[in-house]
Design a protein around this motif. Structure first.
Motif, PDB file in Angstrom:
ATOM      1  N   ALA A 185     -10.990   0.428  -7.777  1.00 28.08           N
ATOM      2  CA  ALA A 185     -10.356   1.425  -7.843  1.00 28.08           C
ATOM      3  C   ALA A 185      -9.800   1.511  -9.522  1.00 28.08           C
ATOM      4  O   ALA A 185      -8.487   1.777  -9.666  1.00 28.08           O
ATOM      5  CB  ALA A 185      -8.932   1.051  -7.215  1.00 28.08           C
ATOM      6  N   GLY A 186     -10.217   0.276 -10.315  1.00 29.19           N
ATOM      7  CA  GLY A 186      -9.884   0.923 -11.922  1.00 29.19           C
ATOM      8  C   GLY A 186      -8.914  -0.990 -11.762  1.00 29.19           C
ATOM      9  O   GLY A 186      -8.310  -1.119 -13.627  1.00 29.19           O
ATOM     10  N   PHE A 187      -8.635  -1.759 -11.447  1.00 31.19           N
ATOM     11  CA  PHE A 187      -6.973  -2.550 -12.097  1.00 31.19           C
ATOM     12  C   PHE A 187      -8.101  -4.006 -12.046  1.00 31.19           C
ATOM     13  O   PHE A 187      -9.046  -3.935 -11.772  1.00 31.19           O
ATOM     14  CB  PHE A 187      -6.461  -3.199 -10.953  1.00 31.19           C
ATOM     15  N   SER A 188      -7.524  -4.093 -13.048  1.00 32.71           N
ATOM     16  CA  SER A 188      -8.233  -5.602 -13.500  1.00 32.71           C
ATOM     17  C   SER A 188      -7.978  -6.701 -13.376  1.00 32.71           C
ATOM     18  O   SER A 188      -9.130  -7.508 -12.803  1.00 32.71           O
ATOM     19  CB  SER A 188      -7.047  -6.179 -15.202  1.00 32.71           C
ATOM     20  N   ASP A 189      -7.290  -7.609 -12.283  1.00 29.74           N
ATOM     21  CA  ASP A 189      -6.875  -8.306 -10.871  1.00 29.74           C
ATOM     22  C   ASP A 189      -5.889  -8.373  -9.913  1.00 29.74           C
ATOM     23  O   ASP A 189      -5.400  -7.117 -10.248  1.00 29.74           O
ATOM     24  CB  ASP A 189      -6.575  -9.592 -12.104  1.00 29.74           C
ATOM     25  N   GLN A 190      -6.412  -8.546  -8.822  1.00 28.17           N
ATOM     26  CA  GLN A 190      -5.927  -8.334  -7.682  1.00 28.17           C
ATOM     27  C   GLN A 190      -3.959  -8.419  -7.829  1.00 28.17           C
ATOM     28  O   GLN A 190      -3.359  -7.702  -7.235  1.00 28.17           O
ATOM     29  CB  GLN A 190      -5.984  -9.489  -6.372  1.00 28.17           C
ATOM     30  N   PRO A 191      -4.282  -9.632  -8.555  1.00 20.69           N
ATOM     31  CA  PRO A 191      -2.311  -9.652  -8.345  1.00 20.69           C
ATOM     32  C   PRO A 191      -1.284  -8.347  -9.262  1.00 20.69           C
ATOM     33  O   PRO A 191      -0.771  -7.773  -8.835  1.00 20.69           O
ATOM     34  CB  PRO A 191      -1.866 -10.759  -9.624  1.00 20.69           C
ATOM     35  N   HIS A 192      -2.355  -7.831 -10.210  1.00 21.24           N
ATOM     36  CA  HIS A 192      -1.564  -6.346 -10.979  1.00 21.24           C
ATOM     37  C   HIS A 192      -1.919  -5.604 -10.218  1.00 21.24           C
ATOM     38  O   HIS A 192      -1.423  -4.412  -9.704  1.00 21.24           O
ATOM     39  CB  HIS A 192      -2.776  -6.372 -12.507  1.00 21.24           C
ATOM     40  N   PHE A 193      -3.292  -5.001  -9.460  1.00 23.94           N
ATOM     41  CA  PHE A 193      -3.257  -4.339  -8.257  1.00 23.94           C
ATOM     42  C   PHE A 193      -1.973  -4.115  -7.548  1.00 23.94           C
ATOM     43  O   PHE A 193      -1.135  -3.124  -7.109  1.00 23.94           O
ATOM     44  CB  PHE A 193      -4.955  -3.879  -7.892  1.00 23.94           C
ATOM     45  N   THR A 194      -1.641  -5.366  -7.181  1.00 31.91           N
ATOM     46  CA  THR A 194      -0.599  -6.035  -6.272  1.00 31.91           C
ATOM     47  C   THR A 194       0.499  -5.380  -6.144  1.00 31.91           C
ATOM     48  O   THR A 194       1.260  -4.489  -5.552  1.00 31.91           O
ATOM     49  CB  THR A 194      -0.401  -7.098  -5.340  1.00 31.91           C
ATOM     50  N   ARG A 195       0.893  -5.406  -7.753  1.00 28.27           N
ATOM     51  CA  ARG A 195       2.335  -4.567  -8.591  1.00 28.27           C
ATOM     52  C   ARG A 195       2.125  -3.337  -8.306  1.00 28.27           C
ATOM     53  O   ARG A 195       3.183  -3.258  -7.905  1.00 28.27           O
ATOM     54  CB  ARG A 195       1.608  -5.524  -9.879  1.00 28.27           C
ATOM     55  N   VAL A 196       1.437  -3.219  -9.087  1.00 30.84           N
ATOM     56  CA  VAL A 196       1.320  -1.682  -8.668  1.00 30.84           C
ATOM     57  C   VAL A 196       1.495  -0.594  -7.756  1.00 30.84           C
ATOM     58  O   VAL A 196       1.991   0.533  -7.781  1.00 30.84           O
ATOM     59  CB  VAL A 196       0.210  -1.056  -9.675  1.00 30.84           C
ATOM     60  N   PHE A 197       0.137  -1.573  -6.459  1.00 35.39           N
ATOM     61  CA  PHE A 197       0.309  -0.622  -5.572  1.00 35.39           C
ATOM     62  C   PHE A 197       2.025  -0.229  -4.545  1.00 35.39           C
ATOM     63  O   PHE A 197       2.475   0.169  -3.919  1.00 35.39           O
ATOM     64  CB  PHE A 197      -0.185  -1.579  -4.635  1.00 35.39           C
ATOM     65  N   SER A 251       4.880  -1.033  -5.916  1.00 29.83           N
ATOM     66  CA  SER A 251       5.900  -0.410  -6.726  1.00 29.83           C
ATOM     67  C   SER A 251       5.403   1.217  -6.231  1.00 29.83           C
ATOM     68  O   SER A 251       6.862   1.775  -6.763  1.00 29.83           O
ATOM     69  CB  SER A 251       5.328   0.135  -8.813  1.00 29.83           C
ATOM     70  N   ALA A 252       4.286   1.683  -6.600  1.00 30.23           N
ATOM     71  CA  ALA A 252       4.040   2.970  -5.673  1.00 30.23           C
ATOM     72  C   ALA A 252       4.797   3.343  -4.347  1.00 30.23           C
ATOM     73  O   ALA A 252       4.496   5.016  -4.265  1.00 30.23           O
ATOM     74  CB  ALA A 252       2.741   3.863  -6.124  1.00 30.23           C
ATOM     75  N   THR A 253       4.622   2.242  -3.427  1.00 33.28           N
ATOM     76  CA  THR A 253       4.164   2.587  -2.224  1.00 33.28           C
ATOM     77  C   THR A 253       5.686   2.281  -1.275  1.00 33.28           C
ATOM     78  O   THR A 253       5.558   2.536  -0.309  1.00 33.28           O
ATOM     79  CB  THR A 253       2.921   2.139  -1.316  1.00 33.28           C
ATOM     80  N   GLY A 254       6.165   0.904  -1.825  1.00 40.97           N
ATOM     81  CA  GLY A 254       6.886   0.139  -1.191  1.00 40.97           C
ATOM     82  C   GLY A 254       6.465  -0.782  -0.502  1.00 40.97           C
ATOM     83  O   GLY A 254       7.273  -1.817  -0.082  1.00 40.97           O
ATOM     84  N   LYS A 255       4.777  -0.900  -0.457  1.00 41.75           N
ATOM     85  CA  LYS A 255       4.895  -2.133   0.308  1.00 41.75           C
ATOM     86  C   LYS A 255       3.080  -2.578   0.285  1.00 41.75           C
ATOM     87  O   LYS A 255       2.575  -2.402  -0.919  1.00 41.75           O
ATOM     88  CB  LYS A 255       3.640  -1.916   1.836  1.00 41.75           C
ATOM     89  N   THR A 256       3.020  -4.393  -0.053  1.00 40.37           N
ATOM     90  CA  THR A 256       1.836  -4.777  -0.530  1.00 40.37           C
ATOM     91  C   THR A 256       0.341  -3.642  -0.029  1.00 40.37           C
ATOM     92  O   THR A 256       0.553  -3.265   1.088  1.00 40.37           O
ATOM     93  CB  THR A 256       1.674  -5.845  -0.394  1.00 40.37           C
ATOM     94  N   PRO A 257      -0.128  -3.989  -0.887  1.00 47.79           N
ATOM     95  CA  PRO A 257      -1.899  -3.307  -0.321  1.00 47.79           C
ATOM     96  C   PRO A 257      -2.152  -4.139   1.473  1.00 47.79           C
ATOM     97  O   PRO A 257      -2.266  -3.281   2.000  1.00 47.79           O
ATOM     98  CB  PRO A 257      -2.562  -4.164  -0.912  1.00 47.79           C
ATOM     99  N   GLN A 292      -0.781   6.424 -10.515  1.00 50.48           N
ATOM    100  CA  GLN A 292      -0.659   6.623  -9.222  1.00 50.48           C
ATOM    101  C   GLN A 292      -2.536   7.766  -8.555  1.00 50.48           C
ATOM    102  O   GLN A 292      -2.621   7.701  -7.798  1.00 50.48           O
ATOM    103  CB  GLN A 292       0.018   7.994  -8.876  1.00 50.48           C
ATOM    104  N   ALA A 293      -2.912   7.637  -9.557  1.00 48.40           N
ATOM    105  CA  ALA A 293      -3.951   8.491  -8.832  1.00 48.40           C
ATOM    106  C   ALA A 293      -5.154   6.633  -8.507  1.00 48.40           C
ATOM    107  O   ALA A 293      -5.829   7.589  -7.759  1.00 48.40           O
ATOM    108  CB  ALA A 293      -5.584   9.271 -10.441  1.00 48.40           C
ATOM    109  N   GLN A 294      -5.117   5.950  -9.390  1.00 49.94           N
ATOM    110  CA  GLN A 294      -6.012   4.598  -8.705  1.00 49.94           C
ATOM    111  C   GLN A 294      -5.095   4.060  -7.778  1.00 49.94           C
ATOM    112  O   GLN A 294      -5.934   3.725  -7.119  1.00 49.94           O
ATOM    113  CB  GLN A 294      -5.457   3.606  -9.945  1.00 49.94           C
TER     114      GLN A 294
END
Length: 279
Positions: free
Chosen positions: A251-263, A265-271, A227-229
């Protein structure tokens, strides 16, 4: 918010934090015997009494019975719901108000959508109080204020309040241990944080720390870090034109696909969709 107060005098200026999802204010006031206040907020609101009162205070909503207490309590008031405050005797009050945009909090684990439409007056939940105390301390900081750290606490406080009563029975971290842990995660969230580091910081075993952190916050340490990331990613997305790959790595994510999935999941929208909605 509209307010009509009688016998309630605000003491000093509130400390405040403007979050991505809402507004936090910590107020002090002096109430005369028989004081009343009528409040209506356009947004959902948390009203948290931070210290015991010298006189009983009651809250009454549009429907249902009133709730009264002299202790620390938390109340959730849905958008547009009128609430009346009455005080039986003279007392000072220190309280935190959080007005938030329900459409911006994103999915919260364990919280149903209907939760933001149901009022809950003057309930007691130590996890809510812990998050409120951390947020109050963050708002009181000088300089740039709580920043993204405050944003994370806002989400944690909303989650704790809306899921109140669902926490487990394990012993939580102490206030000092929780503050140390959260500060450490926030400062180091863009790198891999080992559970051992947090356990050693608080003088606990890894297993005990993990359970105690979740008992205190409602969130496992790893999820708090994610969540902090996401908060740091939101800050970059809203302030500049960096590519999504650049934001992901910063922001500390390993790659863009991982970033997109986490983002998402947390916000309901893609970056990309989140950034486009704020232009």
């Amino acid at each position: 918010m509209t307010a009509q107060r009688h016998g309630v005098a605000v003491v000093g200026e509130p400390s405040a934090h403007v979050s991505d999802v809402g507004l936090v204010e910590v107020w002090r006031a002096r109430c005369d015997a028989g004081a009343t206040g009528d409040y209506v907020s356009l947004d959902p609101r948390l009203f948290i009494v931070l210290e015991p009162l010298a006189a009983e205070m009651a809250l009454t909503g549009r429907t249902g019975p009133s709730a009264a207490s002299r202790g620390r309590s938390a109340s959730f008031v849905p958008a547009g719901e009128p609430v009346r405050l009455t005080v039986q005797g003279t007392t000072d009050i220190r309280h935190l108000d959080l007005h938030f945009d329900a459409s911006r909090i994103g999915p919260i684990e364990g919280v149903r959508d209907v939760s933001v439409a149901v009022p809950r007056l003057m309930f007691v939940d130590e996890r809510v109080q812990r998050m409120a105390r951390l947020l109050e301390a963050a708002c009181a900081k000088t300089g740039d204020g709580p920043g993204l750290y405050g944003d994370d606490l806002v989400i944690a406080l909303i989650a704790a309040a809306l899921s109140s009563g669902n926490q487990g029975r394990r012993s939580p971290l102490s206030d000092h241990q929780l503050s140390l842990s959260v500060d450490f995660i926030e400062a180091n969230c863009t790198r891999g944080i080992r559970l051992q580091e947090l356990a050693e910081l608080t003088g606990l075993t890894e297993s005990y720390f993990s359970h105690a952190f979740k008992a205190a916050t409602g969130t496992p340490p790893h999820r708090w870090q994610l969540q902090a990331q996401v908060r740091r990613a939101k800050d970059m997305l809203s302030r500049g034109s960096a590519s999504l790959t650049e934001v992901a790595f910063a922001a500390g994510f390993s790659d863009q696909p991982h970033f997109t999935r986490v983002f998402k999941s947390a916000t309901g929208k893609t970056p990309a969709a989140w950034r486009a909605a704020r232009k």
